[in-house]
Design a protein around this motif. Structure first.
Motif, PDB file in Angstrom:
ATOM      1  N   ARG A 158       4.326   7.780   1.465  1.00 13.05           N
ATOM      2  CA  ARG A 158       4.641   7.838   0.452  1.00 13.05           C
ATOM      3  C   ARG A 158       5.105   6.369   0.002  1.00 13.05           C
ATOM      4  NH1 ARG A 158       7.633  14.008   0.130  1.00 13.05           N
ATOM      5  NH2 ARG A 158       5.764  14.827   1.560  1.00 13.05           N
ATOM      6  N   TRP A 159       4.719   6.044  -1.884  1.00 11.94           N
ATOM      7  CA  TRP A 159       5.148   5.185  -2.521  1.00 11.94           C
ATOM      8  C   TRP A 159       5.571   5.386  -4.219  1.00 11.94           C
ATOM      9  CZ3 TRP A 159       1.064   5.544  -5.575  1.00 11.94           C
ATOM     10  CH2 TRP A 159      -0.379   5.816  -4.908  1.00 11.94           C
ATOM     11  N   THR A 160       5.737   4.544  -4.889  1.00 17.23           N
ATOM     12  CA  THR A 160       6.285   5.201  -6.197  1.00 17.23           C
ATOM     13  C   THR A 160       5.416   4.139  -7.274  1.00 17.23           C
ATOM     14  OG1 THR A 160       8.308   3.763  -6.491  1.00 17.23           O
ATOM     15  CG2 THR A 160       8.054   6.063  -5.575  1.00 17.23           C
ATOM     16  N   VAL A 161       4.979   4.492  -8.158  1.00 17.83           N
ATOM     17  CA  VAL A 161       4.742   3.641  -9.119  1.00 17.83           C
ATOM     18  C   VAL A 161       5.651   3.753 -10.187  1.00 17.83           C
ATOM     19  CG1 VAL A 161       2.805   3.802 -11.630  1.00 17.83           C
ATOM     20  CG2 VAL A 161       2.594   4.294  -9.408  1.00 17.83           C
ATOM     21  N   ILE A 162       5.824   1.893 -10.420  1.00 16.73           N
ATOM     22  CA  ILE A 162       7.194   1.888 -11.880  1.00 16.73           C
ATOM     23  C   ILE A 162       6.439   0.761 -13.015  1.00 16.73           C
ATOM     24  CG2 ILE A 162       9.625   0.459 -12.009  1.00 16.73           C
ATOM     25  CD1 ILE A 162       9.354   0.409  -8.977  1.00 16.73           C
ATOM     26  N   GLY A 163       6.673   1.869 -14.386  1.00 13.92           N
ATOM     27  CA  GLY A 163       6.479   0.779 -14.893  1.00 13.92           C
ATOM     28  C   GLY A 163       7.162   0.006 -15.806  1.00 13.92           C
ATOM     29  N   ALA A 181      -4.070  -9.189  -8.130  1.00 10.05           N
ATOM     30  CA  ALA A 181      -2.714  -8.897  -8.265  1.00 10.05           C
ATOM     31  C   ALA A 181      -2.573  -7.054  -7.577  1.00 10.05           C
ATOM     32  CB  ALA A 181      -3.083  -8.301  -9.848  1.00 10.05           C
ATOM     33  N   LEU A 182      -3.870  -5.929  -7.497  1.00 11.28           N
ATOM     34  CA  LEU A 182      -4.378  -5.112  -6.692  1.00 11.28           C
ATOM     35  C   LEU A 182      -4.044  -5.406  -5.317  1.00 11.28           C
ATOM     36  CD1 LEU A 182      -7.257  -4.157  -8.076  1.00 11.28           C
ATOM     37  CD2 LEU A 182      -5.563  -2.899  -9.205  1.00 11.28           C
ATOM     38  N   GLN A 183      -4.290  -6.935  -4.453  1.00 12.46           N
ATOM     39  CA  GLN A 183      -4.118  -6.434  -2.920  1.00 12.46           C
ATOM     40  C   GLN A 183      -2.435  -6.270  -2.689  1.00 12.46           C
ATOM     41  OE1 GLN A 183      -5.739  -9.583  -2.140  1.00 12.46           O
ATOM     42  NE2 GLN A 183      -7.884  -9.210  -2.476  1.00 12.46           N
ATOM     43  N   ARG A 184      -1.145  -7.329  -3.821  1.00 10.50           N
ATOM     44  CA  ARG A 184      -0.262  -6.310  -3.754  1.00 10.50           C
ATOM     45  C   ARG A 184       0.487  -5.831  -4.212  1.00 10.50           C
ATOM     46  NH1 ARG A 184      -1.382 -11.735  -6.044  1.00 10.50           N
ATOM     47  NH2 ARG A 184      -0.490 -10.938  -8.195  1.00 10.50           N
ATOM     48  N   GLY A 185      -0.688  -4.852  -4.665  1.00 11.53           N
ATOM     49  CA  GLY A 185       0.694  -3.522  -5.134  1.00 11.53           C
ATOM     50  C   GLY A 185       0.750  -3.402  -6.942  1.00 11.53           C
ATOM     51  N   ASP A 186      -0.149  -4.832  -7.137  1.00 11.18           N
ATOM     52  CA  ASP A 186      -0.055  -4.784  -8.521  1.00 11.18           C
ATOM     53  C   ASP A 186      -0.861  -4.621  -9.531  1.00 11.18           C
ATOM     54  OD1 ASP A 186       0.978  -5.920 -11.758  1.00 11.18           O
ATOM     55  OD2 ASP A 186       1.215  -8.176 -10.607  1.00 11.18           O
ATOM     56  N   ILE A 187      -1.062  -3.197 -10.261  1.00 15.11           N
ATOM     57  CA  ILE A 187      -1.859  -2.584 -11.389  1.00 15.11           C
ATOM     58  C   ILE A 187      -1.490  -2.796 -12.393  1.00 15.11           C
ATOM     59  CG2 ILE A 187      -2.384  -0.984  -9.177  1.00 15.11           C
ATOM     60  CD1 ILE A 187      -0.165   1.037 -10.974  1.00 15.11           C
ATOM     61  N   SER A 188      -0.822  -3.409 -13.070  1.00 14.52           N
ATOM     62  CA  SER A 188      -0.695  -4.338 -14.103  1.00 14.52           C
ATOM     63  C   SER A 188      -2.145  -4.583 -15.144  1.00 14.52           C
ATOM     64  CB  SER A 188      -0.167  -5.209 -14.957  1.00 14.52           C
ATOM     65  OG  SER A 188       1.497  -5.531 -14.630  1.00 14.52           O
ATOM     66  N   LEU A 189      -2.182  -3.784 -16.078  1.00 12.53           N
ATOM     67  CA  LEU A 189      -3.715  -3.827 -17.720  1.00 12.53           C
ATOM     68  C   LEU A 189      -3.262  -5.543 -18.079  1.00 12.53           C
ATOM     69  CD1 LEU A 189      -5.874  -2.129 -18.229  1.00 12.53           C
ATOM     70  CD2 LEU A 189      -4.898  -0.974 -19.662  1.00 12.53           C
ATOM     71  N   GLN A 190      -4.923  -6.109 -18.476  1.00 14.41           N
ATOM     72  CA  GLN A 190      -4.390  -6.504 -19.327  1.00 14.41           C
ATOM     73  C   GLN A 190      -4.802  -6.586 -20.292  1.00 14.41           C
ATOM     74  OE1 GLN A 190      -6.660 -10.648 -17.668  1.00 14.41           O
ATOM     75  NE2 GLN A 190      -5.243  -9.500 -15.483  1.00 14.41           N
ATOM     76  N   LEU A 191      -4.618  -6.827 -21.553  1.00 15.74           N
ATOM     77  CA  LEU A 191      -4.867  -6.155 -23.037  1.00 15.74           C
ATOM     78  C   LEU A 191      -5.458  -7.047 -24.091  1.00 15.74           C
ATOM     79  CD1 LEU A 191      -6.209  -3.649 -25.001  1.00 15.74           C
ATOM     80  CD2 LEU A 191      -3.974  -3.278 -25.101  1.00 15.74           C
ATOM     81  N   ARG A 192      -6.525  -7.488 -24.317  1.00 16.35           N
ATOM     82  CA  ARG A 192      -6.842  -8.977 -25.267  1.00 16.35           C
ATOM     83  C   ARG A 192      -6.979  -8.275 -26.465  1.00 16.35           C
ATOM     84  NH1 ARG A 192      -9.853  -9.749 -20.277  1.00 16.35           N
ATOM     85  NH2 ARG A 192     -11.873  -8.572 -21.640  1.00 16.35           N
ATOM     86  N   ILE A 209       3.180  -0.516  -8.498  1.00 19.20           N
ATOM     87  CA  ILE A 209       3.342  -0.041  -6.899  1.00 19.20           C
ATOM     88  C   ILE A 209       4.682  -0.340  -5.844  1.00 19.20           C
ATOM     89  CG2 ILE A 209       3.078   1.107  -4.352  1.00 19.20           C
ATOM     90  CD1 ILE A 209      -0.126   1.129  -6.382  1.00 19.20           C
ATOM     91  N   SER A 210       5.770   0.449  -5.510  1.00 19.28           N
ATOM     92  CA  SER A 210       6.498   0.353  -4.885  1.00 19.28           C
ATOM     93  C   SER A 210       6.915   1.379  -3.692  1.00 19.28           C
ATOM     94  CB  SER A 210       8.134  -0.028  -5.708  1.00 19.28           C
ATOM     95  OG  SER A 210       8.740   0.242  -4.583  1.00 19.28           O
ATOM     96  N   PRO A 211       7.300   0.782  -2.574  1.00 18.05           N
ATOM     97  CA  PRO A 211       7.123  -0.625  -2.030  1.00 18.05           C
ATOM     98  C   PRO A 211       5.310  -1.534  -2.268  1.00 18.05           C
ATOM     99  CG  PRO A 211       7.047   0.790  -0.197  1.00 18.05           C
ATOM    100  CD  PRO A 211       7.220   2.024  -0.915  1.00 18.05           C
ATOM    101  N   ARG A 212       6.024  -2.725  -2.322  1.00 15.42           N
ATOM    102  CA  ARG A 212       3.928  -3.096  -2.226  1.00 15.42           C
ATOM    103  C   ARG A 212       2.962  -3.160  -1.373  1.00 15.42           C
ATOM    104  NH1 ARG A 212       4.251  -5.826  -7.389  1.00 15.42           N
ATOM    105  NH2 ARG A 212       6.142  -6.760  -8.136  1.00 15.42           N
ATOM    106  N   VAL A 213       2.699  -2.052  -1.287  1.00 17.11           N
ATOM    107  CA  VAL A 213       0.844  -1.638  -0.669  1.00 17.11           C
ATOM    108  C   VAL A 213      -0.085  -2.082  -1.675  1.00 17.11           C
ATOM    109  CG1 VAL A 213       2.724  -0.124   0.801  1.00 17.11           C
ATOM    110  CG2 VAL A 213       1.315   0.623  -1.430  1.00 17.11           C
TER     111      VAL A 213
END
Length: 333
Positions: free
Chosen positions: A23-28, A96-107, A47-51
């Motif tokens: 189990r993990w949580t998503v933090i904005g 970044a996905l490998q570290r659980g970072d799902i931040s979105l780049q918006l140009r 994602i926390s913890p970083r999975v």
């Protein structure tokens, strides 16, 4: 019995760990992302913890779940069902996905991109979501104030400005700093690019005053302000050409002392230089006179001597030839 009791205690102690495993949580972001129109931004979410999120479904959306801003599924971006307003402007970082970072780049962010975004992640039977707010700012044009009056209606002042994001605040004040905003009626319109145009008007009375219109952003940004002085001449009374005539007359009268002073200064300078010029002229004339007299005197002497010589020679020749006296005449012109 004692062994069974110890086994139960061990099992009970391991239950929390088993129940939370996987189990993990998503933090904005707890702070809004503020950017100017045209910038490239990153909408934070992890994602926390970083999975690792490589094998997860990651979905970004705003108003509708089935109209994703960006969708990552089966280890690839699913661009065929992406919201057309965001096509070609979004991306997720594979590393970044490998570290659980799902931040979105918006140009090339637009004013219409302002809003709350949801980042949603699904892994196995577990899913979580977080939110990030985006505020796109744009400082509009310098406000302009104009008069709008029709026959039979009270005169109005209209303040206009365009190119804002988000919706700005319009404040009216008079010369004394009194806030007249409560007397105004604002109107806001959005153009095709998402920028806002604001228009506000107030009714004015027939008296001289100064009115200012301040258009202010709701987030910390420079303000634009315009002022308009309403003269009592605008209302029925003294005509405009009379005001212009008296203003020109006042400027002309004010220039007379300066012209008199300049004339007196030039006259005094002329009087001072006049004796010097006269003396110089006399010296030049005396010099020319002396030169002329000297030259003419030499010419007279030369002419007279030649005349006497010619006369003597003529008389001598006559005497030799005829033996009779003769007269000679020299005329000097």
């Amino acid at each position: 019995m004692r062994f069974l009791g110890r086994t139960c205690l061990i099992v009970l102690s391991l239950l929390p760990a088993v129940s939370t495993q996987g189990r993990w949580t998503v933090i904005g972001s707890d702070q809004p992302v503020i950017a100017e129109a045209g910038d490239d931004v990153i909408l934070p979410c992890h994602i926390s913890p970083r999975v690792s999120a490589v094998d997860m479904e990651v979905r970004w959306f705003r108003d509708a779940f089935n109209r994703p801003v960006h969708l990552y599924l089966n280890q690839r971006d699913q661009l065929n069902i992406q919201d057309s307003d965001y096509r070609g402007r979004t991306a997720l970082s594979p590393s970044a996905l490998q570290r659980g970072d799902i931040s979105l780049q918006l140009r090339n962010i637009r004013p219409s991109d302002s809003g709350v975004y949801t980042c949603y992640a699904v892994g196995g039977s577990w899913y979580e979501e977080g939110q990030t707010e985006v505020i796109v700012t744009a400082l509009g044009t310098q406000p302009s104030i104009s008069m709008d009056s029709t026959q039979g209606e009270q005169t109005r002042l209209v303040c206009r400005s365009e190119g804002w994001s988000p919706e700005p605040e319009v404040i009216w004040r008079d010369r004394g700093g009194n806030n007249l905003t409560s007397l105004s009626s604002p109107t806001v319109q959005r153009d095709s690019q998402g920028f806002l145009s604001v228009s506000s008007h107030i009714k004015i009375k027939q008296q001289s005053n100064v009115f200012s219109c301040l258009v202010r952003s709701k987030i910390p940004k420079p303000d634009w302000e315009s002022k308009l002085h309403i003269s009592s001449d605008f209302f029925p009374g003294v005509s405009g050409w009379m005001v212009a005539f008296f203003l020109t007359l006042a400027l002309s009268i004010g220039a007379i002392p300066l012209l008199v002073f300049q004339w007196r200064r030039m006259d005094a300078m002329e009087r001072k230089l006049e004796p010097m010029a006269a003396q110089r002229l006399r010296e030049e004339l005396e010099s020319v006179k002396r030169e002329v007299l000297k030259s003419e005197w030499k010419w007279i002497l030369s002419s007279a001597g030649m005349c006497l010589f010619n006369g003597f020679l003529s008389q001598w020749r006559v005497k030799e030839q005829r033996g009779a006296p003769s007269h000679s005449l020299c005329l000097h012109l």
